[in-house]
Design a protein around this motif. Structure first.
Motif: not given
Length: 284
Positions: A246-268
Motif C-alpha cells: 500500500a505504501v509503494l502504490h500510494s507513493l507511486k500515485n503521488g500521495f505523501s501518506r497511505v491512501d485509503e482507497s489504494i489500501l482498500e483495493k490492495i487489502a480486498s
C-alpha cells in the motif's frame, strides 16, 4: 517559496517528477528493508518472551502454538538474536529427520563436528548443549519433524536437561497427541493474533517509527484502521505485507501518506482465490 521558484523554471519542473519517483522508490525500499530485518515489539511477543524466560529458569519443555502469519517465527528468531550464546533456534524443513535436525542444531551452536550418523549426533549434541552454555533450544515449523525426531528430542532433553520448545500450528499438537508426547512438552503458549489495543498500538508504532511519511496516514483510526483490522484479522505477517504494498502504490500515485482507497483495493485482493470472470458475472 521553494515550490514557487520551481514553478517558474520549466527545466526543473520537467525533472522534478523523475526525482520524486526515485525518492519514492528509495523510501519504499527502506520501509521494505526495515520490515524484513527489524523486529516490531508487540505486547503479545513480550508476553511470549517472559514465558520463554520462565522455561529456561524452570528447565521445562514447551510449545508455542498459533495460526499462520501471527508472528511466531519472527518472535522466536528475535528471542534467539537477543541472546545468541544461550539460545539456539532452528527451523525444521519438510519431513525432517533426527539426523538432519540435530545437525542443524550443532551447526547453529558452532560445533566443530556437526555431521555424522544419527546414533552419534544425539549423544554429541546432548553432551555439547550445557558445555556450550545453551539454556534453551527452539525448533520452529516443528510439525515438519518425523516421528522419530520427536522421540529423539524426548531423549535429548532427558540426557541434557536443556529445555526444548516446539513452535508450530494446531497440527503440531495433533501430531504430539498421536505420538503420546504432549506431556513431554507440557507447557503451552498460545500465540494468537493481536488484541485490539495491542493492534492499535502496533499500528501507531509502525506509522511513527517505520513509515515516517510526510503526511499522517492515521493507521490506527477510522476507516483505515477498519480496513486493516478486517483484512489482516490482526495478524502481523499479513499486516506487514499489505502495508508495504500500500505504501509503494500510494507513493507511486503521488500521495505523501497511505491512501485509503489504494489500501482498500490492495487489502480486498490480498490472499484471495482467483475467480473466473464468468463466475463473477454469474454471481452478480
Amino acid at each position: 517559496m521553494a515550490q514557487s521558484q520551481l514553478a517558474t523554471q520549466s527545466f526543473v519542473e520537467v525533472l522534478a517528477p523523475k526525482l520524486d519517483l526515485n525518492d519514492q522508490i528509495a523510501k519504499t525500499i527502506d520501509i521494505e528493508e526495515f520490515f524484513r530485518s527489524c523486529f516490531i515489539t508487540t505486547d503479545r511477543a513480550s508476553e511470549c518472551f517472559r514465558w520463554l524466560d520462565e522455561l529456561r529458569l524452570l528447565k521445562q519443555c514447551g510449545r508455542i502454538i498459533g495460526p499462520r502469519d501471527v508472528g511466531k517465527s519472527r518472535a522466536s528468531l528475535h528471542y534467539r538474536d537477543e541472546d545468541k550464546k544461550r539460545v539456539s533456534y532452528v527451523k525444521a524443513w519438510s519431513a525432517s529427520s533426527s539426523k538432519r535436525l540435530f545437525s542443524q542444531i550443532l551447526k547453529d551452536i558452532n560445533h566443530a563436528a556437526p555431521t555424522g550418523k544419527r546414533q552419534d549426533l544425539r549423544p554429541r549434541l546432548a553432551g555439547s548443549l550445557e558445555l556450550f552454555g545453551l539454556e534453551i533450544v527452539i525448533i520452529d515449523n516443528a510439525e515438519n519433524l518425523q516421528k522419530e525426531a520427536f522421540l529423539d528430542l524426548k531423549q535429548l532433553f532427558e540426557e541434557s536437561n536443556i529445555p526444548i520448545v516446539l513452535v508450530g500450528g494446531k497440527e503440531l499438537d495433533d501430531i504430539l497427541q498421536d505420538c503420546d508426547l504432549l506431556t513431554v512438552f507440557p507447557t503451552l503458549y498460545e500465540f494468537e493474533r493481536l488484541e485490539y489495543e495491542d493492534f492499535k498500538k502496533t499500528l501507531s508504532t509502525i506509522e511513527l517509527d517505520i513509515l515516517s511519511l510526510r503526511e499522517a496516514s492515521n493507521l490506527a483510526e477510522g476507516t483505515i484502521f477498519d480496513i486493516l483490522a478486517l483484512s489482516t484479522s490482526a495478524r502481523m505477517g499479513l499486516l506487514v505485507k499489505i502495508l508495504t504494498k500500500a505504501v509503494l502504490h500510494s507513493l507511486k500515485n503521488g500521495f505523501s501518506r497511505v491512501d485509503e482507497s489504494i489500501l482498500e483495493k490492495i487489502a480486498s485482493r490480498y490472499g484471495r482465490k482467483y475467480v473466473p470472470l464468468e463466475n463473477k458475472k454469474r454471481n452478480e
